[in-house]
Scaffold this motif. Structure first.
Motif, PDB file in Angstrom:
ATOM      1  N   LEU B  79      21.482  60.252 -35.599  1.00 49.23           N
ATOM      2  CA  LEU B  79      20.189  59.689 -35.845  1.00 49.23           C
ATOM      3  C   LEU B  79      19.952  59.267 -37.286  1.00 49.23           C
ATOM      4  CD1 LEU B  79      17.489  59.318 -34.274  1.00 49.23           C
ATOM      5  CD2 LEU B  79      16.608  61.366 -35.173  1.00 49.23           C
ATOM      6  N   LEU B  80      20.310  60.102 -38.098  1.00 44.99           N
ATOM      7  CA  LEU B  80      19.886  59.718 -39.432  1.00 44.99           C
ATOM      8  C   LEU B  80      21.026  58.707 -39.963  1.00 44.99           C
ATOM      9  CD1 LEU B  80      19.003  60.675 -42.307  1.00 44.99           C
ATOM     10  CD2 LEU B  80      21.028  62.100 -42.702  1.00 44.99           C
ATOM     11  N   ILE B  81      22.353  58.607 -39.551  1.00 40.80           N
ATOM     12  CA  ILE B  81      23.100  57.448 -39.917  1.00 40.80           C
ATOM     13  C   ILE B  81      22.751  55.989 -39.184  1.00 40.80           C
ATOM     14  CG2 ILE B  81      25.680  56.416 -39.506  1.00 40.80           C
ATOM     15  CD1 ILE B  81      26.454  59.352 -39.598  1.00 40.80           C
ATOM     16  N   LYS B  82      22.237  56.341 -37.934  1.00 40.40           N
ATOM     17  CA  LYS B  82      21.694  55.195 -37.277  1.00 40.40           C
ATOM     18  C   LYS B  82      20.428  54.355 -38.165  1.00 40.40           C
ATOM     19  CE  LYS B  82      18.511  54.479 -33.989  1.00 40.40           C
ATOM     20  NZ  LYS B  82      17.651  54.734 -33.099  1.00 40.40           N
ATOM     21  N   ASP B  83      19.807  55.338 -38.542  1.00 43.85           N
ATOM     22  CA  ASP B  83      18.310  54.502 -39.306  1.00 43.85           C
ATOM     23  C   ASP B  83      18.941  54.245 -40.736  1.00 43.85           C
ATOM     24  OD1 ASP B  83      16.782  55.382 -37.240  1.00 43.85           O
ATOM     25  OD2 ASP B  83      14.938  55.485 -38.479  1.00 43.85           O
ATOM     26  N   ILE B  84      19.866  54.905 -41.509  1.00 42.79           N
ATOM     27  CA  ILE B  84      20.335  54.463 -42.693  1.00 42.79           C
ATOM     28  C   ILE B  84      20.926  52.860 -42.601  1.00 42.79           C
ATOM     29  CG2 ILE B  84      22.147  54.704 -44.358  1.00 42.79           C
ATOM     30  CD1 ILE B  84      21.456  57.730 -44.122  1.00 42.79           C
ATOM     31  N   ILE B  85      21.697  52.830 -41.409  1.00 45.33           N
ATOM     32  CA  ILE B  85      22.451  51.658 -41.018  1.00 45.33           C
ATOM     33  C   ILE B  85      21.354  50.486 -40.849  1.00 45.33           C
ATOM     34  CG2 ILE B  85      23.921  50.082 -39.203  1.00 45.33           C
ATOM     35  CD1 ILE B  85      25.438  52.781 -39.136  1.00 45.33           C
ATOM     36  N   PHE B  86      20.512  50.884 -40.007  1.00 41.56           N
ATOM     37  CA  PHE B  86      19.311  49.788 -39.998  1.00 41.56           C
ATOM     38  C   PHE B  86      18.408  49.573 -41.203  1.00 41.56           C
ATOM     39  CE2 PHE B  86      17.400  50.418 -35.216  1.00 41.56           C
ATOM     40  CZ  PHE B  86      18.906  50.081 -34.895  1.00 41.56           C
ATOM     41  N   ILE B  87      18.489  50.389 -42.176  1.00 38.90           N
ATOM     42  CA  ILE B  87      17.934  50.089 -43.465  1.00 38.90           C
ATOM     43  C   ILE B  87      18.552  49.051 -44.139  1.00 38.90           C
ATOM     44  CG2 ILE B  87      17.061  51.034 -45.871  1.00 38.90           C
ATOM     45  CD1 ILE B  87      16.440  53.427 -44.134  1.00 38.90           C
ATOM     46  N   ILE B  88      20.048  49.581 -44.096  1.00 39.96           N
ATOM     47  CA  ILE B  88      20.964  48.566 -44.869  1.00 39.96           C
ATOM     48  C   ILE B  88      21.035  47.296 -44.224  1.00 39.96           C
ATOM     49  CG2 ILE B  88      23.300  48.341 -45.365  1.00 39.96           C
ATOM     50  CD1 ILE B  88      23.756  51.317 -45.514  1.00 39.96           C
ATOM     51  N   THR B  89      21.120  47.183 -42.985  1.00 39.54           N
ATOM     52  CA  THR B  89      21.003  45.832 -42.326  1.00 39.54           C
ATOM     53  C   THR B  89      19.710  45.370 -42.235  1.00 39.54           C
ATOM     54  OG1 THR B  89      20.951  46.994 -40.230  1.00 39.54           O
ATOM     55  CG2 THR B  89      23.153  46.092 -41.045  1.00 39.54           C
ATOM     56  N   LYS B  90      18.725  45.954 -42.948  1.00 41.15           N
ATOM     57  CA  LYS B  90      17.199  45.131 -42.952  1.00 41.15           C
ATOM     58  C   LYS B  90      16.631  45.129 -41.616  1.00 41.15           C
ATOM     59  CE  LYS B  90      17.664  43.415 -47.624  1.00 41.15           C
ATOM     60  NZ  LYS B  90      18.045  42.286 -48.225  1.00 41.15           N
TER      61      LYS B  90
END
Lengths: 501, 171
Positions: B79-90
């Protein structure tokens, strides 16, 4: 037939009907008052069932469950605030009818339809459950573990907006259920040398914290301003339906009954889905679709039939396989366990007469709901306006007394407070507490079957694909996960598109 | 007396208004997952000391709780990684606005519940319930005398119901 007669003789006792009617009364009250929920009612009054027999307990809880479904429509119709989430669809046409001065008519349509839906699903339960139970008896420990996993997957997927979050809280609930003495080895687990934790955390204590006290804590967030009911309007009309009107609602009632039953059998779907789906179907099939949203009795009838038709249908997977379809039913599963009845395929073999008594009893629950509704609707309408300031402390008093009554220990009240804080925090971060509940209810059963299966296979996980039934349930789990992920991705895409627009 | 009540009311209203202005938006999946990662890691660390086993068997008392804690940990990390990826990919992530007023109210209600529990250690159920009920009515700023009477009556009735009808021993 033998079991049917034995079940009937067990059911036809005055105390069963007394508790049934008490449950109905409480269910309507809790369903009708916005801010109070059916789950809250079941949790608050679960300690009362300790001193009762299995049938009395179940009649009492079924009364709450079924009447709560109807009660939600009262506030939806009278003050445009659905008492339960599934009464939201009823509000679409119920409140416009109230505005036109026909609130009694709307309430009568809701009551008639709810009764029909409830009885229809009770009859389906009576005929279908024994057949499903026969199939369920072919299962062994690995199959039963997979059934538990299947139930948990569904609830984890549909209880919130995120499957991953559901899995996290579900697994956390399963972990909490392991606290205390391990039934298989006799050793202790996570008791921190505290004698109060030796027997684990009683289900009722955790439920009171998760679903009752957490609601009290959530009062910090909710500002509910209730509209007052215009009781003069209720006095003015008798609300009787004409022959023509009875004819009009016949078709949506029959169709919605079937929709409710089909949706109710599928665990995790629930009454809200059934009522909105039926509402839409009824509108499409109506000769006057333009009336929908403006006070159509067909609309009210469709929603109310469907959401009450769910009640009996959810009991089919519960009583035959131990899979609860929603939160309320999961608590009832706990009530079965408190009475020494182990949910699962053997329930019908070991306790056939009790199961039949419960199923036949459901028909009477709906009949008495109709009688109470007819006699007490005007009184029910008045209680909607009871202020939150009065209800909240009373709920807490019940919670504390209920938690203390389990082991006569103040430590348990402290535990309920901890669970309430946990629920408040996880809800704040968008996690649902329903998977925790299911984890707690199914925990012991899931672990027992999981460990027994692995012991049988000498630790090999291949036992979970060793039979056709196992493979079928594994496929069910995979398909369920796929469908949930697909629908969530679809929702996310829709959200992104609407943001862009 | 009325003037004093009005003054107290105004003071509460003004403080509430000030608190209500303090808002904070938090990424709920990130904070929630970090919370579960911490909790599950601590519990995993405690497993050997909290679950003693005297067997070499592959399946023992630790198997199931360990599996559940690992599931919590692994899915929280996902869940954490998913949201971090979302932040990186804006891409948009789930957020929630926290209001200081709401959290203060939560703490007030929680404090009252703790006071209720503490009172139960020293007095009986009915008396503690009456004190708690009156505190809650103060919290909701109820000015109706009838509400206070109803709460006192409810506390006595609930106590009576549990002790004499259900035969449950109350504190």
């Amino acid at each position: 037939m033998d079991l049917f007669l034995q079940g009937s003789s067990l059911l036809f006792n005055i105390p069963n009907f007394l508790y049934m009617n008490l449950g109905l009364l409480l269910g309507v009250v809790f369903g009708a008052i916005p801010g109070l929920t059916v789950i809250l009612c079941i949790v608050l009054f679960l300690p009362f069932t300790y001193s009762l027999g299995a049938i009395e307990s179940f009649m009492f809880l079924l009364g709450i469950y079924c009447a709560g479904s109807y009660g939600g429509s009262i506030s939806a119709i009278l003050i445009k605030t659905p008492g339960t989430p599934h009464a939201a669809a009823t509000m679409l046409d119920g409140y416009p009818l109230t505005k036109k001065g026909h609130s009694m008519k709307a309430l009568h349509v809701a009551l008639n339809s709810s009764t029909y839906g409830g009885i229809f699903s009770a009859v389906v339960l009576l005929f279908f459950a024994p057949q499903v139970a026969k199939f369920a008896q072919m299962m062994g420990t690995p199959e039963y573990f997979l059934i538990c996993a299947f139930g948990l997957t569904i609830i984890a997927g549909v209880s919130g907006n995120n499957l991953i979050k559901g899995i996290i809280t579900g697994a956390f609930g399963l972990f909490i259920s392991t606290i205390g003495i391990d039934a298989m080895s006799g050793g202790t687990r996570f008791i921190f040398n505290n004698i109060n934790l030796y027997s684990g955390i009683a289900l009722v204590i955790s439920l009171i914290g998760l679903f009752a006290l957490s609601e009290v804590l959530a009062k910090s967030e909710k500002q509910e301003k209730k509209e007052k009911v215009n009781t003069d309007l209720l006095k003015k009309e008798d609300g009787k339906l004409t022959k023509e009107e009875k004819k009009i609602i016949k078709r949506p009632m029959i169709l919605s009954g079937m929709i409710g039953v089909i949706i109710g059998i599928i665990p995790g779907t629930g009454a809200s889905m059934a009522s909105f789906f039926s509402y839409d179907r009824a509108r499409r099939m109506s000769k006057t679709p333009e009336d929908f949203g403006n006070g159509s009795i067909e609309g009210i009838s469709a929603c109310e039939t469907a959401n009450n038709a769910v009640t009996g249908a959810t009991l089919i997977p519960l009583l035959t396989m131990g899979i609860p379809g929603d939160g309320s039913v999961a608590i009832m599963l706990g009530a079965l366990m408190i009475n020494g009845l182990t949910p699962g395929p053997n329930l019908f073999v070991e306790n056939g007469p009790i199961m039949y008594a419960i199923m036949i009893g459901l028909i009477f629950v709906n009949l008495f709901m109709f009688i109470q509704g007819k006699l007490l609707t005007k009184w029910f309408a008045k209680i909607i306006s009871v202020p939150v300031a009065l209800l909240t402390p009373i709920i807490v008093m019940f919670c504390f007394a209920g938690a203390f009554s389990v082991n006569a220990s103040l430590f348990d009240i402290g535990v309920t407070l901890i669970f309430a804080v946990i629920a408040y925090i996880v809800n704040k971060f968008g996690f649902s507490t329903i998977p925790i509940l299911l984890g707690l209810v199914l925990g012991a059963l899931t672990e027992e079957n999981f460990r027994r299966s692995l012991v049988l296979s000498d630790g090999s996980w291949s036992i979970f694909v060793s039979s056709p039934i196992c493979i079928v349930f594994l496929l069910f789990i995979i398909i369920t996960v796929f469908l949930i992920v697909k629908s969530q991705l679809k929702l996310n895409k829709k959200g992104e598109k609407s943001e862009q627009n | 007396m009325n003037r004093l009540m009005e003054k107290v009311d105004n003071l509460i209203d003004n403080s509430a208004l000030k608190l209500e202005k303090h808002k904070m938006t938090i990424p709920i999946n990130i904070v929630g997952s970090i919370l579960f990662i911490i909790v599950s890691s601590i519990l995993l660390y405690l497993v050997p000391s909290q679950i003693k086993i005297n067997t070499e068997a592959v399946v023992n008392a630790r198997t199931f709780p360990l599996l559940m804690l690992r599931i919590v940990l692994i899915f929280s990390i996902i869940l954490l990684i998913k949201d971090i990826i979302f932040i990186i990919t804006k891409r948009e992530i789930e957020t929630k606005e926290l209001n200081l007023l709401v959290e203060v109210k939560f703490l007030i209600i929680l404090s009252m519940l703790i006071i209720f529990l503490a009172l139960l250690y020293f007095t009986n159920f009915i008396l503690s319930s009456i004190v708690f009920g009156i505190l809650m009515l103060f919290y909701f700023r109820s000015k109706k005398l009838s509400n206070y009477l109803i709460i006192i009556l409810a506390a006595i009735l609930i106590g009576y119901l549990f002790q004499n009808v259900l035969h449950v021993r109350l504190p």
